[in-house]
Design an enzyme around this catalytic site. Sequence first.
Site, mmCIF file in Angstrom:
data_model
loop_
_atom_site.group_PDB
_atom_site.id
_atom_site.type_symbol
_atom_site.label_atom_id
_atom_site.label_comp_id
_atom_site.label_asym_id
_atom_site.label_seq_id
_atom_site.Cartn_x
_atom_site.Cartn_y
_atom_site.Cartn_z
ATOM 1 N N ARG A 165 -16.738 1.934 7.540
ATOM 2 C CA ARG A 165 -17.827 2.900 7.427
ATOM 3 C C ARG A 165 -17.342 4.112 6.650
ATOM 4 N NH1 ARG A 165 -20.982 -0.428 8.088
ATOM 5 N NH2 ARG A 165 -22.553 -0.663 9.706
ATOM 6 N N GLU A 222 -24.370 7.235 1.763
ATOM 7 C CA GLU A 222 -24.920 6.162 0.916
ATOM 8 C C GLU A 222 -26.421 6.351 0.719
ATOM 9 O OE1 GLU A 222 -23.781 2.539 2.896
ATOM 10 O OE2 GLU A 222 -21.676 3.064 2.790
ATOM 11 N N HIS A 228 -21.825 -1.116 -1.009
ATOM 12 C CA HIS A 228 -21.939 -1.665 0.357
ATOM 13 C C HIS A 228 -22.381 -3.135 0.310
ATOM 14 C CE1 HIS A 228 -22.668 -0.422 4.808
ATOM 15 N NE2 HIS A 228 -22.374 -1.714 4.727
#
Length: 310
Positions: free
Chosen positions: A229, A258, A276
């Site tokens: 993360r 993000e 991601h």
Amino acid sequence: MATDILIPNKMLASADAALAEAFTVHRLYEASDRDAMLAGVASNIGAIASSGGADRALIEALPNLKLVAHFGVGYDPVDVVCCKERDIRVTNTPDVLNDAVAEMTLGLMLALERRIPHGDRHVREGAWESGGYPLTGELTGKTAGIMGLGRIGKEIARRLQVMKMNVVYHGRTEQKHEPYPYYASLKDMAAASDWLIVVVPGTPETTKAVNADVLKALGPQGALLNIGRGSVVDEKALITCLSDGSLGGAALDVFEDEPRVPEALRAMDNVVLQPHQGSATHKTRWAMGDLVVRNIKAHFAGQPLITPVA
Ligand code: NAP
Ligand code: 8YV
């Protein structure tokens, strides 16, 4: 019992279709007036099929909500504290994505160590005809320190052994049955590693755990890989360490905010970036969606949940 399903954010098409076949679904993201739609259906909603998460405001707007089925193993976007207070169960999608995420980790490590995107650009831009690409590093023989030897961490470790790397790990608990040396201190592990691989969940405890001290311990020849993360790494400190040479490089799949990625990171040559994509394969995303659907079906059938969050 309320049996309708709320889909707050666009869901994988196969999961959306399977839910729509079995239940009445309400797609919140399609509503022009989100609040009006919520108010109209709130008391009918028994479960949320979540991909972007579920915050307190949303959960508290649904008086008969009993389940949040999250699309993802990391359930940090779901307010689990609020769910617990209201006796709402939560499920996630563990295991089915281990291989895809481990594969991306290896890909990113190879990409940075061997400068694969850089070599690709060298060829595409016609620079090869004026000279070959400079020599690069190599993974073989290096030490990888895994922060988070969990389901995915173990799959990464297996693959790194095949790459002839030495594997060590850090977590809150030593796993005595695992063959890899354990470090109780993250900083000590970083100092002993060429690569620091972050694959822990985003929690209050892990927030900015990879700070300037850890990055400096990893050192000028070291590289950070973050597939866990974005919140786990102090991104400002990372940028500083990469710019002043106290850290050698970074391969990043996840970021603090993000999809916004700091311009500084985007401009650096010692950095490889992904949007991601760890679990983003057809096969794995299908399996994650299927698990969301199976958990919701199990809940409404009064059967045990397949992958409840503890
Ligand atoms: P997992 O099986 O629960 O493993 C998590 C590991 O993290 C455990 O080994 C745990 O060990 C360690 N850990 C937890 N809290 C820690 C702390 N405060 N300090 C140090 N270590 C800690 O989870 P998983 O299925 O492998 O998934 C891990 C994470 O990867 C997910 O939560 C998600 O955030 C991320 N992920 C990213 C992608 C992507 O696309 N980039 C895809 C899937 C998952 P101890 O309990 O011993 O501390
Ligand atoms: C997904 C992830 O990209 O499972 C996780 O924790 O981070 C990824 O698999 C994400 O959950 C999908 O939105």
